[in-house]
Motif scaffolding. Structure first.
Motif, PDB file in Angstrom:
ATOM      1  N   MET A 110     -46.696 -39.592 -21.495  1.00  0.00           N
ATOM      2  CA  MET A 110     -45.806 -39.851 -22.619  1.00  0.00           C
ATOM      3  C   MET A 110     -44.441 -40.371 -22.163  1.00  0.00           C
ATOM      4  O   MET A 110     -43.627 -40.739 -22.986  1.00  0.00           O
ATOM      5  CB  MET A 110     -45.579 -38.558 -23.404  1.00  0.00           C
ATOM      6  CG  MET A 110     -46.820 -38.069 -24.113  1.00  0.00           C
ATOM      7  SD  MET A 110     -47.338 -39.243 -25.327  1.00  0.00           S
ATOM      8  CE  MET A 110     -48.758 -38.429 -26.026  1.00  0.00           C
ATOM      9  N   LEU A 111     -44.206 -40.329 -20.887  1.00  0.00           N
ATOM     10  CA  LEU A 111     -42.903 -40.698 -20.348  1.00  0.00           C
ATOM     11  C   LEU A 111     -42.503 -42.103 -20.787  1.00  0.00           C
ATOM     12  O   LEU A 111     -43.289 -43.034 -20.707  1.00  0.00           O
ATOM     13  CB  LEU A 111     -42.968 -40.640 -18.827  1.00  0.00           C
ATOM     14  CG  LEU A 111     -41.656 -40.728 -18.076  1.00  0.00           C
ATOM     15  CD1 LEU A 111     -40.801 -39.540 -18.412  1.00  0.00           C
ATOM     16  CD2 LEU A 111     -41.934 -40.761 -16.595  1.00  0.00           C
ATOM     17  N   ASN A 112     -41.301 -42.184 -21.251  1.00  0.00           N
ATOM     18  CA  ASN A 112     -40.818 -43.483 -21.718  1.00  0.00           C
ATOM     19  C   ASN A 112     -39.793 -44.017 -20.736  1.00  0.00           C
ATOM     20  O   ASN A 112     -38.730 -43.451 -20.580  1.00  0.00           O
ATOM     21  CB  ASN A 112     -40.213 -43.320 -23.111  1.00  0.00           C
ATOM     22  CG  ASN A 112     -39.696 -44.618 -23.644  1.00  0.00           C
ATOM     23  OD1 ASN A 112     -40.083 -45.695 -23.155  1.00  0.00           O
ATOM     24  ND2 ASN A 112     -38.820 -44.540 -24.618  1.00  0.00           N
ATOM     25  N   LEU A 113     -40.141 -45.085 -20.063  1.00  0.00           N
ATOM     26  CA  LEU A 113     -39.215 -45.673 -19.097  1.00  0.00           C
ATOM     27  C   LEU A 113     -38.558 -46.874 -19.744  1.00  0.00           C
ATOM     28  O   LEU A 113     -39.183 -47.886 -19.954  1.00  0.00           O
ATOM     29  CB  LEU A 113     -39.979 -46.109 -17.851  1.00  0.00           C
ATOM     30  CG  LEU A 113     -40.724 -44.975 -17.127  1.00  0.00           C
ATOM     31  CD1 LEU A 113     -41.864 -45.531 -16.337  1.00  0.00           C
ATOM     32  CD2 LEU A 113     -39.785 -44.219 -16.239  1.00  0.00           C
ATOM     33  N   GLY A 114     -37.293 -46.687 -20.073  1.00  0.00           N
ATOM     34  CA  GLY A 114     -36.593 -47.726 -20.834  1.00  0.00           C
ATOM     35  C   GLY A 114     -36.609 -49.046 -20.277  1.00  0.00           C
ATOM     36  O   GLY A 114     -36.749 -49.735 -19.495  1.00  0.00           O
ATOM     37  N   SER A 129     -51.014 -42.989 -28.590  1.00  0.00           N
ATOM     38  CA  SER A 129     -50.861 -43.638 -27.284  1.00  0.00           C
ATOM     39  C   SER A 129     -52.029 -43.416 -26.325  1.00  0.00           C
ATOM     40  O   SER A 129     -52.021 -43.921 -25.215  1.00  0.00           O
ATOM     41  CB  SER A 129     -49.557 -43.223 -26.591  1.00  0.00           C
ATOM     42  OG  SER A 129     -49.724 -42.014 -25.898  1.00  0.00           O
ATOM     43  N   LEU A 130     -53.043 -42.680 -26.722  1.00  0.00           N
ATOM     44  CA  LEU A 130     -54.214 -42.524 -25.862  1.00  0.00           C
ATOM     45  C   LEU A 130     -55.168 -43.689 -26.111  1.00  0.00           C
ATOM     46  O   LEU A 130     -55.048 -44.388 -27.103  1.00  0.00           O
ATOM     47  CB  LEU A 130     -54.936 -41.211 -26.197  1.00  0.00           C
ATOM     48  CG  LEU A 130     -54.113 -39.933 -26.165  1.00  0.00           C
ATOM     49  CD1 LEU A 130     -54.999 -38.761 -26.513  1.00  0.00           C
ATOM     50  CD2 LEU A 130     -53.482 -39.726 -24.813  1.00  0.00           C
ATOM     51  N   LEU A 162     -42.837 -50.409 -11.772  1.00  0.00           N
ATOM     52  CA  LEU A 162     -42.528 -51.828 -11.703  1.00  0.00           C
ATOM     53  C   LEU A 162     -42.046 -52.202 -13.091  1.00  0.00           C
ATOM     54  O   LEU A 162     -42.834 -52.210 -14.023  1.00  0.00           O
ATOM     55  CB  LEU A 162     -43.786 -52.610 -11.314  1.00  0.00           C
ATOM     56  CG  LEU A 162     -43.610 -54.087 -11.072  1.00  0.00           C
ATOM     57  CD1 LEU A 162     -42.750 -54.327  -9.854  1.00  0.00           C
ATOM     58  CD2 LEU A 162     -44.956 -54.750 -10.887  1.00  0.00           C
ATOM     59  N   GLY A 163     -40.774 -52.476 -13.226  1.00  0.00           N
ATOM     60  CA  GLY A 163     -40.222 -52.676 -14.554  1.00  0.00           C
ATOM     61  C   GLY A 163     -40.371 -51.374 -15.319  1.00  0.00           C
ATOM     62  O   GLY A 163     -39.933 -50.331 -14.856  1.00  0.00           O
ATOM     63  N   SER A 164     -41.059 -51.428 -16.460  1.00  0.00           N
ATOM     64  CA  SER A 164     -41.251 -50.176 -17.193  1.00  0.00           C
ATOM     65  C   SER A 164     -42.690 -49.695 -17.079  1.00  0.00           C
ATOM     66  O   SER A 164     -43.127 -48.858 -17.854  1.00  0.00           O
ATOM     67  CB  SER A 164     -40.859 -50.379 -18.650  1.00  0.00           C
ATOM     68  OG  SER A 164     -41.601 -51.425 -19.203  1.00  0.00           O
ATOM     69  N   ASN A 165     -43.442 -50.249 -16.101  1.00  0.00           N
ATOM     70  CA  ASN A 165     -44.812 -49.793 -15.921  1.00  0.00           C
ATOM     71  C   ASN A 165     -44.886 -48.794 -14.782  1.00  0.00           C
ATOM     72  O   ASN A 165     -44.578 -49.133 -13.652  1.00  0.00           O
ATOM     73  CB  ASN A 165     -45.730 -50.970 -15.566  1.00  0.00           C
ATOM     74  CG  ASN A 165     -45.776 -51.980 -16.663  1.00  0.00           C
ATOM     75  OD1 ASN A 165     -45.764 -51.628 -17.832  1.00  0.00           O
ATOM     76  ND2 ASN A 165     -45.801 -53.246 -16.296  1.00  0.00           N
ATOM     77  N   PRO A 166     -45.311 -47.590 -15.082  1.00  0.00           N
ATOM     78  CA  PRO A 166     -45.496 -46.636 -14.001  1.00  0.00           C
ATOM     79  C   PRO A 166     -46.723 -47.010 -13.174  1.00  0.00           C
ATOM     80  O   PRO A 166     -47.721 -47.462 -13.728  1.00  0.00           O
ATOM     81  CB  PRO A 166     -45.719 -45.314 -14.741  1.00  0.00           C
ATOM     82  CG  PRO A 166     -46.155 -45.684 -16.102  1.00  0.00           C
ATOM     83  CD  PRO A 166     -45.612 -47.037 -16.404  1.00  0.00           C
ATOM     84  N   LEU A 167     -46.621 -46.868 -11.869  1.00  0.00           N
ATOM     85  CA  LEU A 167     -47.749 -47.258 -11.018  1.00  0.00           C
ATOM     86  C   LEU A 167     -48.349 -46.061 -10.281  1.00  0.00           C
ATOM     87  O   LEU A 167     -49.506 -45.725 -10.464  1.00  0.00           O
ATOM     88  CB  LEU A 167     -47.294 -48.307 -10.005  1.00  0.00           C
ATOM     89  CG  LEU A 167     -46.799 -49.619 -10.585  1.00  0.00           C
ATOM     90  CD1 LEU A 167     -46.334 -50.524  -9.472  1.00  0.00           C
ATOM     91  CD2 LEU A 167     -47.874 -50.299 -11.387  1.00  0.00           C
ATOM     92  N   PHE A 168     -47.539 -45.450  -9.419  1.00  0.00           N
ATOM     93  CA  PHE A 168     -48.040 -44.339  -8.632  1.00  0.00           C
ATOM     94  C   PHE A 168     -47.015 -43.220  -8.646  1.00  0.00           C
ATOM     95  O   PHE A 168     -45.826 -43.481  -8.762  1.00  0.00           O
ATOM     96  CB  PHE A 168     -48.264 -44.765  -7.172  1.00  0.00           C
ATOM     97  CG  PHE A 168     -49.434 -45.687  -7.014  1.00  0.00           C
ATOM     98  CD1 PHE A 168     -50.681 -45.190  -6.670  1.00  0.00           C
ATOM     99  CD2 PHE A 168     -49.283 -47.046  -7.211  1.00  0.00           C
ATOM    100  CE1 PHE A 168     -51.760 -46.036  -6.536  1.00  0.00           C
ATOM    101  CE2 PHE A 168     -50.367 -47.898  -7.079  1.00  0.00           C
ATOM    102  CZ  PHE A 168     -51.615 -47.387  -6.725  1.00  0.00           C
ATOM    103  N   THR A 228     -38.252 -35.431 -18.680  1.00  0.00           N
ATOM    104  CA  THR A 228     -37.254 -36.480 -18.806  1.00  0.00           C
ATOM    105  C   THR A 228     -37.055 -37.100 -17.433  1.00  0.00           C
ATOM    106  O   THR A 228     -36.931 -36.389 -16.440  1.00  0.00           O
ATOM    107  CB  THR A 228     -35.911 -35.917 -19.292  1.00  0.00           C
ATOM    108  OG1 THR A 228     -35.692 -34.683 -18.621  1.00  0.00           O
ATOM    109  CG2 THR A 228     -35.916 -35.702 -20.774  1.00  0.00           C
ATOM    110  N   PRO A 229     -37.073 -38.421 -17.384  1.00  0.00           N
ATOM    111  CA  PRO A 229     -36.918 -39.066 -16.089  1.00  0.00           C
ATOM    112  C   PRO A 229     -35.520 -38.851 -15.541  1.00  0.00           C
ATOM    113  O   PRO A 229     -34.548 -38.786 -16.284  1.00  0.00           O
ATOM    114  CB  PRO A 229     -37.177 -40.538 -16.395  1.00  0.00           C
ATOM    115  CG  PRO A 229     -36.923 -40.688 -17.848  1.00  0.00           C
ATOM    116  CD  PRO A 229     -37.223 -39.375 -18.480  1.00  0.00           C
TER     117      PRO A 229
END
Lengths: 192, 194
Positions: free
Chosen positions: A188-192, B25-26, A61-67, A7-8
């Motif tokens: 699977m992490l969901n960043l709202g 999701s993959l 960035l927004g809801s996109n994970p980058l690094f 969970t974030p």
């Protein structure tokens, strides 16, 4: 590293000076990403820092994970980034038999890379492989992307625990520990 | 990331666009390792028929099989079955939890004629408490916040006696929550009957 669903934690904005430093670090670590850095982290955009369990921090960035980054270790790209810019990272390949273990979060073992279906940097390989997987041996500690035999996209990214030269000689033992693989908690992490 | 959807153009110039499976999701080529292969396949057939053909045609499957020794195949098969069973079980469990979990709307007396309304159990229905709390606040023009419960977990606290309004609002906006799972309770000081 992310075997369980996570969970974030707290999300905070990254200072613009820190953001510049991150950009610099990424370019330094992955020189091939240089031309695309503006696409990945546009200069004007606001990066967010999301805290994850076990002292891992994730830049989004927004809801996109980058690094993501563990403590002050190397910045490791999220697989979504790897999929978008597959040619910008040092790559290895595992054979088909190893895929299911990797996808369930197991430690990457050397035999999966040294067998017939696997690829390591090798100057003697045919041209196509040299172009894809390089010929310089990689040192332990390098961040590598792991592809799979017969698949187009990468399935694992992480830090090498054993140099590729050693792998070729020993052909045993753990090659990478605690990477980020497809379908793990981070994926699977969901960043709202 | 604004311009990443430029198709499968050369990765040299632009970011490569990767399709992800809507079920697991993959990337679709990895669906076979996910445990929900059947569903993934159906999804892909509907969404990306061309890719479906490439990934699920007989030759491809046979080619995949022949690259492994028979023994390894058997083991992989067994593993895949186990995984599929696990996935099904997990899904069933999740559904059951969803069906059985109740949402409690409590009216808590705060100060003689003043009340706050506490809403519990929304998270079991896959809702983001923070967002719902914000919505409540906007809808009813009151303070609304997520508070931690002493026994662990969280609830939404809305200022004012709004139990009936919240009930109606929940029924109306979240249609996938069965109405009988929402319950209004009047809470006196500590615990009282509804």
């Amino acid at each position: 590293m992310f075997k369980k669903d996570i969970t974030p934690g707290a999300k905070s904005k990254v200072k613009s000076s820190a953001q510049r430093a991150i950009r610099g670090k990424i370019v330094e670590e992955y020189p091939l990403l240089g031309p695309y850095i503006d696409e990945i982290i546009p200069k004007k955009e606001q990066l967010d820092l999301v805290k994850l369990p076990d002292r891992v921090s994730l830049y989004t960035l927004g809801s996109n994970p980058l690094f993501f980054q563990h403590m002050d270790d190397a910045l490791i790209p999220h697989l979504a980034v790897v999929h978008k810019y597959p040619n910008c990272f040092p790559r290895l390949r595992i054979d088909r038999g190893a895929i299911r273990f990797v996808l369930s979060g197991a430690t990457l073992m050397a035999p999966g890379l040294t067998s017939a279906g696997g690829r390591l940097p090798n100057p003697d390989a045919d041209e196509e492989d040299v172009e894809r997987y390089g010929k310089e041996d990689l040192e332990p500690g390098t961040v590598v992307v792991v592809e799979a035999e017969g698949k187009e996209n990468a399935c694992l990214v992480g830090v090498l625990k054993m140099g590729t030269k050693e792998m070729k000689m020993v052909k045993k033992g753990a090659a990478m520990e605690g990477g980020h693989c497809l379908g793990d908690g981070l994926w699977m992490l969901n960043l709202g | 990331m604004t311009e990443v959807t430029t198709g499968a153009g050369g990765p040299e110039s632009h970011a490569k666009h990767v399709v992800y499976c809507g079920v697991c999701s993959l990337p679709p080529e990895y669906c076979e390792f996910g445990g929900t292969v059947k569903k993934c396949e159906e999804w892909l057939k509907v969404q990306h028929p061309d890719m479906h053909e490439r990934l699920y045609s007989e030759d491809v499957i046979n080619a995949n099989m022949s690259s492994l020794t028979i023994e390894a195949q058997k083991r992989a098969d067994k593993d895949a079955q186990k995984k599929a069973a696990k996935a099904v079980a997990a899904e069933a469990r999740a559904l059951e939890i969803k069906a059985s979990s109740k949402i409690l709307i409590k009216r808590v007396e705060r100060n003689k004629r003043k009340y706050v309304t506490a809403v519990q159990g929304l998270e079991a229905h896959g809702l983001d408490l923070k967002k719902v709390a914000k919505d409540f606040g906007k809808k009813f023009a009151t303070g609304s916040s997520v508070t931690k419960l002493p026994g662990g977990g969280e609830e939404i606290t809305v200022q004012g006696d709004l139990s009936d309004d919240i009930y109606d609002y929940l029924v109306e906006t979240y249609e996938d929550i069965p109405e009988e799972n929402i319950e209004c309770i009047e809470d006196k000081k500590k615990k009282g009957g509804g």
